[in-house]
Design an enzyme around this catalytic site. Structure first.
Site, PDB file in Angstrom:
ATOM      1  N   GLY A   1      60.884   0.181  20.548  1.00  0.00           N
ATOM      2  CA  GLY A   1      60.386   1.150  21.506  1.00  0.00           C
ATOM      3  C   GLY A   1      60.314   2.556  20.953  1.00  0.00           C
ATOM      4  O   GLY A   1      60.082   3.498  21.687  1.00  0.00           O
ATOM      5  N   CYS A   2      60.516   2.732  19.649  1.00  0.00           N
ATOM      6  CA  CYS A   2      60.499   4.085  19.083  1.00  0.00           C
ATOM      7  C   CYS A   2      59.762   4.092  17.764  1.00  0.00           C
ATOM      8  O   CYS A   2      60.100   4.835  16.854  1.00  0.00           O
ATOM      9  CB  CYS A   2      61.929   4.604  18.899  1.00  0.00           C
ATOM     10  SG  CYS A   2      62.922   3.588  17.796  1.00  0.00           S
TER      11      CYS A   2
END
Length: 277
Positions: free
Chosen positions: A120-121
């Site tokens: 998610g990053c």
């Protein structure tokens, strides 16, 4: 391997001199002396122009390092997947540029997308559990090795640690043949880097890695076992202790893991049947 085979590979010093003041027997020396320290350089790996990873490493045998890392990380399956390796010095480090096959690049891009989706990053490196705990195919049983051969090989590793003798700051990874003769050694400030360099050097030299013993001057972490198994080497001997996770992986991978291999002693943590009296 180099895309410009007639060009000599650039070389960077693996150590440098510095002035130090020594304290001996509690007394401060009056004059400074020259000492040798190991170099540590940021090394970035690019695949077909795509940046993948940056590590701190000793700037020697970087072609071996790049190939070994690529093999043990599953980015390439063998020498035939690598079209070329070039070293590009920059003011703040060295970029190792690899050209790999289209199929390998597709797999690498899929892996990067999967990693970005899970974390998610964006691409945060190897951070997720499936990436860290990659399964390895079990190794074949192989011919038993005499215990004295294993111990002699480990003792022989120390004689080949030139950079450690000079600086006291590096690890070594070596490969010994079935008779216990140390045939190849690589050193680095990082123990994982040293093992990747060794595995890459074995592949570049076309040596039968699966017939010998991997030797490391460090503890045996999970990653060290994982890299050894990926190189299809059935025995890993470490001068220090293994971790519990390393032992579990070694047992699953049918790899013989020896720790505390020093002088005439060693402790076998997995598959002792591969070592005979």
């Amino acid at each position: 391997m180099d895309s410009q085979p007639n060009r000599p590979a650039p070389a960077w010093p693996d150590s440098t001199d510095t002035q130090v003041v020594r304290i001996r027997a509690g007394a401060l020396a009056e004059a400074a002396q020259t000492d040798h320290v190991a170099e540590e350089t940021p090394v970035a790996l690019e695949y077909n122009g795509i940046s993948h990873a940056t590590m701190l490493a000793t700037p020697s045998h970087l072609e071996d390092f790049a190939l070994g890392f690529s093999l043990t990380e599953g980015i390439v399956g063998g020498m035939s997947d690598v079209r070329g390796i070039d070293l590009d010095p920059r003011p703040d480090g060295i970029v190792v540029q690899l050209e790999i096959s289209s199929a390998c690049l597709v797999r690498l891009k899929e892996r990067r997308r999967a990693m970005a989706g899970r974390t998610g990053c964006g691409l945060c490196g190897v951070e997720t559990l499936p990436e860290v705990l990659r399964p390895v195919a079990p190794l074949p049983d192989g011919a038993p090795i005499p215990a004295q051969v294993l111990l002699a090989a480990m003792r022989g590793l120390r004689a080949h640690q030139r950079l450690h003798d000079l600086t006291g700051a590096t690890h070594a990874a070596g490969w010994a043949d079935a008779e216990g003769a140390v045939r190849l050694v690589r050193e680095d400030v990082g123990r994982h880097n040293a093992l990747d360099k060794l595995i890459g050097a074995l592949a570049r030299a076309g040596m039968p890695a699966d017939t010998g013993i991997a030797l490391v001057s460090s503890r045996a972490s999970f990653e060290m076992v994982q890299k050894t198994a990926a190189a299809r080497i059935g025995v890993l001997a470490a001068v220090s202790a293994p971790t519990a996770l390393a032992i579990r992986l070694a047992r699953q991978a049918n790899l013989t893991l020896a720790g505390f291999a020093r002088n005439a002693d060693a402790t076998l943590y997995s598959h002792p049947e591969r070592i005979r009296p």
